[in-house]
Enzyme design. Structure first.
Site, PDB file in Angstrom:
ATOM      1  CG  HIS A 145      27.306  28.002 -16.697  1.00 52.64           C
ATOM      2  ND1 HIS A 145      28.188  28.811 -16.014  1.00 52.64           N
ATOM      3  CD2 HIS A 145      27.825  26.748 -16.609  1.00 52.64           C
ATOM      4  CE1 HIS A 145      29.178  28.086 -15.534  1.00 52.64           C
ATOM      5  NE2 HIS A 145      28.981  26.817 -15.890  1.00 52.64           N
ATOM      6  CD  GLU A 146      26.230  23.540 -17.958  1.00 51.20           C
ATOM      7  OE1 GLU A 146      27.209  23.095 -18.592  1.00 51.20           O
ATOM      8  OE2 GLU A 146      26.230  23.670 -16.718  1.00 51.20           O
ATOM      9  CG  HIS A 174      30.959  24.797 -20.071  1.00 49.16           C
ATOM     10  ND1 HIS A 174      32.180  25.318 -19.710  1.00 49.16           N
ATOM     11  CD2 HIS A 174      30.189  24.783 -18.943  1.00 49.16           C
ATOM     12  CE1 HIS A 174      32.149  25.622 -18.409  1.00 49.16           C
ATOM     13  NE2 HIS A 174      30.961  25.310 -17.930  1.00 49.16           N
TER      14      HIS A 174
END
Length: 455
Positions: A21-22, A25
């Site tokens: 997920h990170e 980003h």
């Protein structure tokens, strides 16, 4: 299953899901020229810290693995040097900020697609959708299902395994469909069409073994109550049980099948039972006290014995489903989409009150599922990771301030009105979002503790 094994399985799962997920980003931020100051997995005290790369990004692993974040250069969070202003997040066009924020949830969906793709290539083994005894006075009984029938399709969707049947029925149960058309084939090859009414299924029981609630069970060959294996140093071993022992009765209640025996043991954790056993042509009596064991947040009894099994008969009921890479990708996309829609439907019904918040699971339940799936093998663990990855993606896209979806909502408003919202409104939104998330977390943890206490 030990607590240590459960915790390790849980931490590995969270580490993989949060990192993807990170990293979504992070990658899109870098692609758009935004300077990343810190990439952190977890919260609290750092246990690993290293600066790396041209921008000397700080890579951190923290002690509490329940989240993570990517800290970017931003004038809203501190002073920015003049030469770095073009690389500040807040100076980027709204389209770029939207892409950077959306990349996290999208990474979770992509991870789910990859995991499902691998599963469909490796092959998923499951039980054939052959029906066991149909419970009377249930929707299945009213639809005239009979033991031994094999489910072929549900609403013209082919069904290859019992897992497929359960998943498809769950989708229709959530909608409380009144007429679900199911094609079956009898033992004699006769094709039947059944109309199953799911309109009265209790939404609060959808997380349990709901096919059994509507009267459908998977066929299991009858196994005689004869012990085939005794685990060394187990409760059964210490009680004197041996391979070849036939269980005749427990506490003067006759035992006819291995499942009869299992039901008594599972329902008697910590209670001493008198076993009547046939061994070497004579009857003997032994006492055994099942040990407490946790399963699906419930306390059950176990004694560490296994039955004599006709493996060939069980193998006949197994089916392995796998596809070539191209078809597997198509199936992975379909599975991810179906899981996403199902998750959104459940969330919508919770908001409207049609489904109880008791269905919300917290970290304790998720850790339990992680441990169980890991114990079942790689395929089950990958399936668990894919399911939770979709859930994280959906949750983060909800339009709640402080979540990714909340920021995306702000950016859409900015696009529509031609400028960002006032800081005061954003701050109020952040406080509301924090309150909502804390409330949801309290509900989830309460549900976890309640499941542990009440079973």
């Amino acid at each position: 299953m030990s607590i240590t094994y459960t915790i390790i399985s849980f931490v590995i799962a969270l580490g993989i899901l949060i990192t993807f997920h990170e990293f979504g980003h992070y990658l899109v931020a870098r692609w758009n020229g935004v300077k990343v100051l810190r990439f952190c997995i977890g919260f609290g005290q750092p246990i690993f810290r290293k600066r790396w790369g041209k921008d000397q990004t700080e890579w951190v692993i923290a002690a509490i693995p329940l989240g993570g974040y990517v800290k970017m250069l931003d004038e809203n969070e501190g002073r920015v040097a003049a030469e770095d202003l073009p690389r500040a997040f807040n100076r980027q066009p709204v389209a770029r900020r939207f892409a950077i924020v959306a990349a996290g949830p999208i990474a979770n969906f992509l991870l789910a697609i990859v995991l499902y793709w691998l599963l469909f290539i490796l092959g998923v083994t499951g039980m054939k959708p052959v029906l066991g005894p149909v419970e009377p006075a249930t929707p299945a009984a009213h639809a005239n299902f009979t033991e031994g029938e094999t489910i072929v399709s549900i609403e013209n969707e082919p069904v290859a395994s019992w897992q497929d049947a359960r998943w498809t029925l769950l989708r229709y149960a959530i909608d409380q469909s009144a007429d679900v058309t199911i094609q079956t084939v009898s033992k004699n090859g006769e094709i039947n069409w059944r109309k199953l009414d799911l309109s009265h299924v209790d939404p609060d029981k959808l997380n349990e073994n709901f096919p059994a609630i509507i009267g459908l069970t998977s066929y299991q060959p009858t196994v005689k109550p004869v012990i085939g294996q005794v685990i060394a140093a187990s409760v059964g071993d210490k009680a004197g049980l041996l391979a070849g022992d036939e269980i005749i009765a427990v506490d003067d209640t006759e035992i006819h099948t291995w499942m009869d025996f299992v039901k008594v043991i599972r329902s008697s954790p910590g209670r001493t039972l008198e076993l009547e056993i046939w061994r070497n042509g004579q009857t003997i009596v032994l006492s055994v006290t099942p040990e407490n064991a946790a399963e699906n947040s419930k306390q059950i009894g176990k004694i560490g014995v296994a039955p004599v099994v006709n493996q060939a008969e069980f193998d006949e009921l197994l089916v392995t489903i796998h596809y070539p890479p191209g078809k597997a990708l198509q199936k992975a996309l379909e599975k991810t989409w179906e899981t996403t829609v199902l998750t959104l439907q459940m969330l919508a019904k919770m908001i409207t009150g049609d489904v109880s918040l008791k269905n919300v699971s917290g970290p304790i339940s998720i850790a339990d599922y992680a441990g169980q799936s890991a114990q079942m093998g790689l395929v089950s663990y990958l399936a668990f990771l894919a399911l939770i990855s979709v859930s994280i993606g959906v949750l983060n896209l909800l339009p709640i301030p402080i979540l990714d979806g909340g920021h995306l909502m702000y950016y859409l408003i900015e696009i529509i009105r031609g400028g960002p919202l006032p800081d005061k409104i954003i701050i109020i939104g952040q406080r509301i979002g924090m309150a909502l998330l804390l409330t949801l977390m309290i509900f989830a943890i309460y549900n976890d503790i309640n499941r542990l206490i009440t079973g």
